[in-house]
Design an enzyme around this catalytic site. Sequence first.
Site, PDB file in Angstrom:
ATOM      1  N   HIS A 378      38.984  10.691  50.689  1.00 17.62           N
ATOM      2  CA  HIS A 378      37.986  12.046  52.239  1.00 17.62           C
ATOM      3  C   HIS A 378      38.203  11.415  53.089  1.00 17.62           C
ATOM      4  CE1 HIS A 378      34.182  12.803  49.373  1.00 17.62           C
ATOM      5  NE2 HIS A 378      34.664  11.913  48.425  1.00 17.62           N
ATOM      6  N   LYS A 570      27.915  20.871  62.635  1.00 18.99           N
ATOM      7  CA  LYS A 570      28.479  18.747  61.913  1.00 18.99           C
ATOM      8  C   LYS A 570      28.223  17.601  62.360  1.00 18.99           C
ATOM      9  CE  LYS A 570      32.136  21.354  62.399  1.00 18.99           C
ATOM     10  NZ  LYS A 570      32.293  21.286  61.346  1.00 18.99           N
ATOM     11  N   ARG A 571      28.204  16.557  61.426  1.00 16.70           N
ATOM     12  CA  ARG A 571      28.104  15.374  62.684  1.00 16.70           C
ATOM     13  C   ARG A 571      28.869  15.554  63.349  1.00 16.70           C
ATOM     14  NH1 ARG A 571      25.899  10.975  60.057  1.00 16.70           N
ATOM     15  NH2 ARG A 571      26.288   9.403  61.637  1.00 16.70           N
ATOM     16  N   LYS A 576      35.728  15.565  65.492  1.00 18.90           N
ATOM     17  CA  LYS A 576      35.167  17.675  65.293  1.00 18.90           C
ATOM     18  C   LYS A 576      35.305  17.931  66.615  1.00 18.90           C
ATOM     19  CE  LYS A 576      32.607  15.940  60.550  1.00 18.90           C
ATOM     20  NZ  LYS A 576      33.085  17.423  60.102  1.00 18.90           N
ATOM     21  N   THR A 678      33.110  21.175  55.006  1.00 27.08           N
ATOM     22  CA  THR A 678      32.791  21.916  53.032  1.00 27.08           C
ATOM     23  C   THR A 678      31.506  23.175  54.258  1.00 27.08           C
ATOM     24  OG1 THR A 678      30.994  20.697  53.003  1.00 27.08           O
ATOM     25  CG2 THR A 678      32.697  20.721  51.579  1.00 27.08           C
ATOM     26  N   LYS A 682      30.607  27.075  53.623  1.00 24.33           N
ATOM     27  CA  LYS A 682      29.096  27.877  54.071  1.00 24.33           C
ATOM     28  C   LYS A 682      29.222  28.956  54.827  1.00 24.33           C
ATOM     29  CE  LYS A 682      27.489  23.351  53.194  1.00 24.33           C
ATOM     30  NZ  LYS A 682      27.217  21.859  54.607  1.00 24.33           N
TER      31      LYS A 682
END
Length: 833
Positions: A378, A570-571, A576, A678, A682
Amino acid sequence: MFTKAKTTVNKTTASSSTIDAAELTSRIEYHLQFTLGDIADEKETKSAYWQATSLALQDIIVNKLKATKARQFSSDAKSVNYLSLEYLMGRLLSNNLHNINLYEITDKALKGLGFELADLCEQGPDLALGNGGLGRLAACFLDSLATLDYNAMGYGIHYQHGLFKQAFADGHQIETPDMWREFGNPWEVCRPESAQAIKLYGEVEQVVQANGSVKSIWHAGNAFRGVPWDIPIVGYQSDTVNTLRLWECRADNAFDWDKFNDGDYLHALEDQVQAESVSKVLYPNDEHDAGKELRFIQQYFFCACSVKDIIARFEAKHGKLNLAKNIVLLADKVAIQLNDTHPTLAILEFMRVLLDEYEMTWNEAWNLAGKVFAYTNHTLLPEALEKWSVALFDKVLPRHLTILYAINEAFLNNDVAAKWPNDEAMRARLSLIEEGEQRTVRMAHLCVVTAHKVNGVAQVHSDLVKSDLFPEFNALWPNKLTNVTNGITPRRWLKACNPLLSKLLSKTIKEDWAKDLNSLKQLSALADDNNFQQQFMDIKLQNKILLTKEIKALTGITVSPEAIFDVQIKRLHEYKRQHLNLLHILALYRRLLENPELDMHPRVFIFGAKAAPGYKLAKAIIYATNKIAEKINNDPRINDKLKVVFLPNYRVSLAEKIIPAADVSEQISTAGKEASGTGNMKLALNGAVTIGTLDGANIEIAEEVGSDNIFIFGLTVDEVKALDNKGYNSQHYYETNSEIKACLDWLDTDYFTPGHEGELSTLKHSFLDGGDPYKVLADFQSYSDAHFALGKAYQNKAQWARMAILNTAMMGKFNSDRSIEDYVDNIWHLTKS
Ligand SMILES: *Cc1c(COP(=O)(O)O)cnc(C)c1O
């Protein structure tokens, strides 16, 4: 006020297809009266009706589960056993009702009782037994496996406390424990008859046997008991209800009576306290290995219970596992998928059980392990690659360490020596043991050496796994490394969470799009249809109005549904790059202050993100965002053209409210760092347009929707590498881009934190002295330009509607049903059951 239940409820025979609203009503009333013992307090009525409705549904589901088990047992179809330390399930009522096709009937039944189903669905707690994408992926995969009628079992931990709850106090993140089952959970069934005994610690004795061979006997210290809680997983419009089996840890002996009788009350409970600590709490780190002993024990406890349970289920059908009789069958009947390296110890436990308890030969056991196990990688982030110290192994799992050494020896002396003879450097690089001051076990290497398939989770990620992470393994076994691009279940992420759009789609498309998401392609023909555009965008507006109310309720901030809703959920993680988004917000704010008449469509930037409690910079980014938001939201000079909202406690049920209302999806990780993502899928599925880097599944999303319908910016993977080779100097961008300089210098003042100068300086310094490891400054200008283009595009309503429609239309590939079929075809080789 409550009508008494009719006493003749037939709880065992009615199937979902024969149940009508009247039957459901009496079942709900039955549970209200007998299971819940009526309701004492009127304030509790909503929660009681949620519980009674859930219990009434659970009865129906458990019946279907029983039928599924019987069918799977007799068909004897191969099963996949999905091992994951995390399952981010969210709430279950609405989804279970949609999947079993009882939503409308239940709605009708509850209306008769004076309640709105949608309202009751909001009552249940989230099952938040995961951190982020990895745990949510596991949940989507279970939904798809049941929907596609595969024999599948999810294994996990029954954490007493899932991911912490987040609140803000003066802009700082505050964590409180998640109490998801403080008063029970209607969706789970305890199965004490399937409990497992687990041993730890102690030492290994080598005994020379009569025939001269050496047998290892593990004299263990502590013993724990694993008690399974089963949560049924309902397939959508299918015949299957599978099981998610979660292990709770208890002491083998609840109570030391000798100590108790001596009056030593506290110590009498010690074993119990120690055992319960094992499944007490989910570790809140996402993509970061903290290396704690309790986490190691958690992993082993979970793996050992699951491996024993898998063998017990095999033996229930095929008789006791036996070398001469049925051993070859095991690999035909059982696949075990490791969701990241967290469950790697299952490999060693599998070997130990076959060697020590079934007295198999090494070769037999090792061959089986290779056929049974497969591993999903991952992440490429070094801080997330698990390494456990050899010393810890030796202390907690001494027998498993000897097995690990034997695997390593065989691997180095056979495979590595054959390919690279006398190459000490290669041996050191590939060894399962990393030498150094502290010797450690490379868990990913153990997975790759054992598994028959290793997959990445998006094409670019899988390519990088081959080229950068495991090039030698790829040379050694050219067909082992492969790709399965992630997906999401369209049941939760469109059908259930976006009822208005779902209705429009069902009216427009002949097929059941929730089962065959590729059928959404039919929308492309309507992308330029004026009337359809209007309906599509009106639904977006309705969803935005709903979110506006939620924002008001959660934060007190008023936002206009006419503004662009620009979403990053998101986290919180540097890779990110929420801080790239924030830097751009500062730039927009400056531009507006310089020119309040700036031609800019009003924007609302919406954030949702939890930071790991020990991740200082992530928390500093949350604080800075909240402080900057406070200033901007209360600045009358900018005419409400800019708002910033940080919604607290981001989780699945909050995502379900934000996603249908999003216009813009921020997917802005540094290229090469996000394995797949992901959230990007969505949002696009619900008609949000992506602004993103060429990273993870963004690349495949861009391929599907076409470059006209996505805003791509920033460095590519190759450009990031080239910049690293050249030597990245973030200072350069600060010195040459005056807007970057002005925004960063702003953080040194007390402009956003009146009276507390320098409170936001940490952020500036992470970009400069800190070296900006995720290249925010390098991508800033390109990001800013992409946002400018996006803003222009939004001003052309027809063009924007077309883009939004095409995003929904082209998401068929990202159905998790497709991911599961890829796993089935290339890795698990299951047949439907
Ligand atoms: C989908 C999801 C994630 C993963 O989001 P990414 O943007 O892919 O990181 C994390 N948390 C929740 C609650 C989700 O639903």
